[in-house]
Design a protein around this motif. Structure first.
Motif, mmCIF file in Angstrom:
data_model
loop_
_atom_site.group_PDB
_atom_site.id
_atom_site.type_symbol
_atom_site.label_atom_id
_atom_site.label_comp_id
_atom_site.label_asym_id
_atom_site.label_seq_id
_atom_site.Cartn_x
_atom_site.Cartn_y
_atom_site.Cartn_z
ATOM 1 N N THR A 179 -14.648 98.794 -36.653
ATOM 2 C CA THR A 179 -14.302 99.192 -38.012
ATOM 3 C C THR A 179 -15.357 100.111 -38.592
ATOM 4 O OG1 THR A 179 -13.207 97.052 -38.293
ATOM 5 C CG2 THR A 179 -13.643 98.322 -40.284
ATOM 6 N N THR A 180 -16.627 99.834 -38.282
ATOM 7 C CA THR A 180 -17.713 100.696 -38.727
ATOM 8 C C THR A 180 -17.512 102.121 -38.241
ATOM 9 O OG1 THR A 180 -19.357 98.933 -38.888
ATOM 10 C CG2 THR A 180 -20.196 101.151 -38.472
ATOM 11 N N ALA A 181 -17.129 102.270 -36.978
ATOM 12 C CA ALA A 181 -16.901 103.605 -36.424
ATOM 13 C C ALA A 181 -15.822 104.339 -37.195
ATOM 14 C CB ALA A 181 -16.532 103.489 -34.944
ATOM 15 N N GLY A 182 -14.764 103.632 -37.595
ATOM 16 C CA GLY A 182 -13.700 104.258 -38.359
ATOM 17 C C GLY A 182 -14.157 104.715 -39.733
ATOM 18 N N VAL A 183 -14.947 103.876 -40.400
ATOM 19 C CA VAL A 183 -15.451 104.226 -41.729
ATOM 20 C C VAL A 183 -16.420 105.403 -41.642
ATOM 21 C CG1 VAL A 183 -16.865 103.418 -43.666
ATOM 22 C CG2 VAL A 183 -15.083 101.946 -42.712
ATOM 23 N N LEU A 184 -17.276 105.413 -40.634
ATOM 24 C CA LEU A 184 -18.213 106.525 -40.468
ATOM 25 C C LEU A 184 -17.463 107.825 -40.168
ATOM 26 C CD1 LEU A 184 -21.093 104.850 -38.428
ATOM 27 C CD2 LEU A 184 -20.984 105.296 -40.880
ATOM 28 N N GLY A 185 -16.395 107.717 -39.387
ATOM 29 C CA GLY A 185 -15.575 108.892 -39.135
ATOM 30 C C GLY A 185 -14.944 109.424 -40.415
ATOM 31 N N LEU A 186 -14.548 108.519 -41.307
ATOM 32 C CA LEU A 186 -13.975 108.926 -42.585
ATOM 33 C C LEU A 186 -15.029 109.608 -43.460
ATOM 34 C CD1 LEU A 186 -11.647 109.006 -44.576
ATOM 35 C CD2 LEU A 186 -12.213 106.649 -45.239
ATOM 36 N N LEU A 187 -16.249 109.080 -43.479
ATOM 37 C CA LEU A 187 -17.321 109.720 -44.243
ATOM 38 C C LEU A 187 -17.614 111.124 -43.711
ATOM 39 C CD1 LEU A 187 -19.852 106.769 -44.735
ATOM 40 C CD2 LEU A 187 -18.245 107.723 -46.404
ATOM 41 N N ARG A 188 -17.549 111.278 -42.395
ATOM 42 C CA ARG A 188 -17.769 112.596 -41.808
ATOM 43 C C ARG A 188 -16.653 113.558 -42.230
ATOM 44 N NH1 ARG A 188 -19.497 111.030 -37.044
ATOM 45 N NH2 ARG A 188 -17.413 110.815 -36.168
ATOM 46 N N ARG A 189 -15.415 113.081 -42.272
ATOM 47 C CA ARG A 189 -14.302 113.923 -42.735
ATOM 48 C C ARG A 189 -14.503 114.333 -44.190
ATOM 49 N NH1 ARG A 189 -8.956 111.238 -42.806
ATOM 50 N NH2 ARG A 189 -8.333 113.271 -43.631
ATOM 51 N N ILE A 190 -14.945 113.393 -45.007
ATOM 52 C CA ILE A 190 -15.177 113.690 -46.423
ATOM 53 C C ILE A 190 -16.206 114.804 -46.563
ATOM 54 C CG2 ILE A 190 -16.225 112.736 -48.531
ATOM 55 C CD1 ILE A 190 -14.907 110.035 -47.663
ATOM 56 N N ASN A 191 -17.233 114.741 -45.754
ATOM 57 C CA ASN A 191 -18.274 115.765 -45.783
ATOM 58 C C ASN A 191 -17.740 117.107 -45.281
ATOM 59 O OD1 ASN A 191 -20.648 116.926 -43.660
ATOM 60 N ND2 ASN A 191 -21.236 116.711 -45.799
ATOM 61 N N GLU A 192 -17.062 117.088 -44.156
ATOM 62 C CA GLU A 192 -16.647 118.333 -43.516
ATOM 63 C C GLU A 192 -15.428 118.967 -44.181
ATOM 64 O OE1 GLU A 192 -16.075 117.151 -39.487
ATOM 65 O OE2 GLU A 192 -18.232 117.112 -39.021
ATOM 66 N N GLU A 193 -14.463 118.163 -44.603
ATOM 67 C CA GLU A 193 -13.225 118.712 -45.146
ATOM 68 C C GLU A 193 -13.274 118.913 -46.656
ATOM 69 O OE1 GLU A 193 -9.810 116.488 -43.842
ATOM 70 O OE2 GLU A 193 -10.606 116.253 -41.803
ATOM 71 N N LEU A 194 -14.000 118.054 -47.355
ATOM 72 C CA LEU A 194 -14.048 118.145 -48.816
ATOM 73 C C LEU A 194 -15.346 118.766 -49.315
ATOM 74 C CD1 LEU A 194 -12.548 114.642 -49.739
ATOM 75 C CD2 LEU A 194 -11.352 116.792 -49.261
ATOM 76 N N MET A 205 -29.872 101.899 -37.494
ATOM 77 C CA MET A 205 -30.099 103.194 -36.875
ATOM 78 C C MET A 205 -28.837 103.717 -36.196
ATOM 79 S SD MET A 205 -32.639 105.120 -37.084
ATOM 80 C CE MET A 205 -33.851 106.225 -36.417
ATOM 81 N N GLU A 206 -27.946 102.840 -35.812
ATOM 82 C CA GLU A 206 -26.683 103.252 -35.205
ATOM 83 C C GLU A 206 -25.883 104.115 -36.177
ATOM 84 O OE1 GLU A 206 -23.802 103.579 -32.246
ATOM 85 O OE2 GLU A 206 -25.810 102.707 -32.129
ATOM 86 N N VAL A 207 -25.914 103.749 -37.460
ATOM 87 C CA VAL A 207 -25.234 104.535 -38.483
ATOM 88 C C VAL A 207 -25.878 105.910 -38.601
ATOM 89 C CG1 VAL A 207 -24.741 104.695 -40.958
ATOM 90 C CG2 VAL A 207 -24.466 102.504 -39.763
ATOM 91 N N VAL A 208 -27.206 105.936 -38.617
ATOM 92 C CA VAL A 208 -27.938 107.195 -38.766
ATOM 93 C C VAL A 208 -27.607 108.148 -37.628
ATOM 94 C CG1 VAL A 208 -30.227 108.253 -38.890
ATOM 95 C CG2 VAL A 208 -29.815 106.041 -39.992
ATOM 96 N N ARG A 209 -27.679 107.654 -36.401
ATOM 97 C CA ARG A 209 -27.497 108.548 -35.255
ATOM 98 C C ARG A 209 -26.059 109.047 -35.149
ATOM 99 N NH1 ARG A 209 -23.890 107.609 -30.752
ATOM 100 N NH2 ARG A 209 -23.563 105.386 -30.594
ATOM 101 N N THR A 210 -25.111 108.313 -35.743
ATOM 102 C CA THR A 210 -23.708 108.689 -35.634
ATOM 103 C C THR A 210 -23.342 109.851 -36.553
ATOM 104 O OG1 THR A 210 -23.090 106.429 -35.023
ATOM 105 C CG2 THR A 210 -21.325 107.848 -35.841
#
Length: 352
Positions: A179-194, A205-210
């Motif tokens: 679930t964490t991976a999905g949420v981090l992917g959504l945050l990346r979309r928010i950054n890149e698309e919006l 650190m897993e969150v940071v490196r992702t």
């Protein structure tokens, strides 16, 4: 260079408690750049949550200035802070949803406070629920959702007023890895698309490196390291950072492990290669193969994926003629910025 979207200028924060003053942040100088994903990492009590509360004005610094979009918010009255907060979304570890309201109404709540029209509200909530993949859950309640779905609702609500800054305070620490991976992917979309500037507060650190473009490390209220994530991963300057990295990447062997590896590889020289680009490491091994004259084995290490590519730590056992081994060791150590032929981490068994 453009001004940073957020600037901490010699910021300190001291809380007065019954036991006396407690310093939460001490002389913080830090910039966050527009359009990037920045991570602030530290253990519990490092000052991370205090820092994020200073950004949206929920706390005021004891000294120094916090400048958000060229406005010094350090001394602004509450009334003047309200418009600023509509431009800063925030998501939380425990979701903070209204249990008695539907998902639609949870997302619409900031829009009602901002007095959007019903038509604008309906269009915006519909758009956001589609963006986070929860259109079919609009009329359900939070207790009918999984943890990951609740966090997606929290993210949609945080984006309701179209903020340019999104603060995520330990937003994945209550979630399982998938679930964490999905949420981090959504945050990346928010950054890149919006184009939203995202600031992630975490102890993982897993969150940071992702997802992080940049990382800042706090320890006991002080900023001990800050820079591009890949640079910090490749050459961590602070012991705190090295401890965090040890949680996600195989580190160099300790003394006991080193002794065991030496025993298992008699006549070999052990060489450590620290936080190197995996592709560059592969090229170096190919070069050793072309040169000939030295045999090598990877006897310890690990690899991680970070934004921009893979990185790894490796320990190799080299054997061959002295000058060939020295040349090979020099090549390998140059990958991590160490061109000194003899390293304290290297040992020689059975050699003159």
């Amino acid at each position: 260079m453009d001004d940073p979207i957020i600037h901490f200028d010699h910021v300190g924060k001291v809380f007065q408690t019954r036991s006396g003053p407690v310093t939460a942040l001490d002389d913080i100088n830090l910039d966050f750049r527009a359009g990037e994903i920045s991570a602030v990492i530290g253990q519990s009590g490092a000052g991370k949550s205090t820092l994020v509360r200073l950004i949206n004005g929920l706390e005021k610094p004891t000294r120094g200035r916090v400048i958000v979009k060229r406005t010094d918010i350090s001394q602004l009255p509450e009334r003047a802070l309200r418009p600023l907060r509509t431009d800063i979304g925030m998501i939380f570890q425990q979701f903070n949803l209204f249990a008695s309201r539907t998902i639609y109404d949870n997302v619409a709540y900031p829009l009602k406070l901002a007095k959007w029209s019903k038509t604008e509200e309906r269009a915006r909530v519909t758009e956001l629920l589609s963006f986070v993949g929860l259109t079919e859950k609009a009329w359900t309640h939070p207790d009918q959702l999984s943890g990951g779905q609740k966090q997606r609702v929290g993210i949609a609500r945080a984006l309701a007023t179209r903020p340019t800054i999104l603060l995520a305070d330990e937003s994945t620490s209550a979630l399982d890895p998938e679930t964490t991976a999905g949420v981090l992917g959504l945050l990346r979309r928010i950054n890149e698309e919006l184009g939203v500037t995202v600031i992630v507060i975490t102890h993982e650190m897993e969150v940071v490196r992702t997802i992080a473009d940049r990382v800042s490390v706090l320890e006991a209220g002080r900023l001990v390291e800050s820079g591009p994530a890949r640079q910090v991963f490749a050459a961590p300057a602070a012991e705190t950072t090295r401890r965090f990295l040890a949680t996600i990447i195989g580190q160099h062997p300790g003394s006991e492990e080193l002794e065991r590896l030496s025993t298992e590889n008699p006549g070999s020289t052990l060489v450590d290669v620290t936080s190197v680009d995996a592709a560059a490491f592969g090229s170096a091994l190919a070069e050793l193969g072309r040169r000939g004259g030295v045999n090598y084995r990877i006897v310890h290490g690990g690899v991680i994926e970070v934004r921009g590519g893979a990185m790894g730590n490796y320990t190799l056992a080299l054997s061959g003629a002295d000058h060939d081994v020295e040349d090979a060791a020099r090549l390998l150590r140059s990958l991590s910025g160490d061109t000194v032929p003899d390293s304290p981490a290297s040992t020689t068994e059975g050699r003159d």
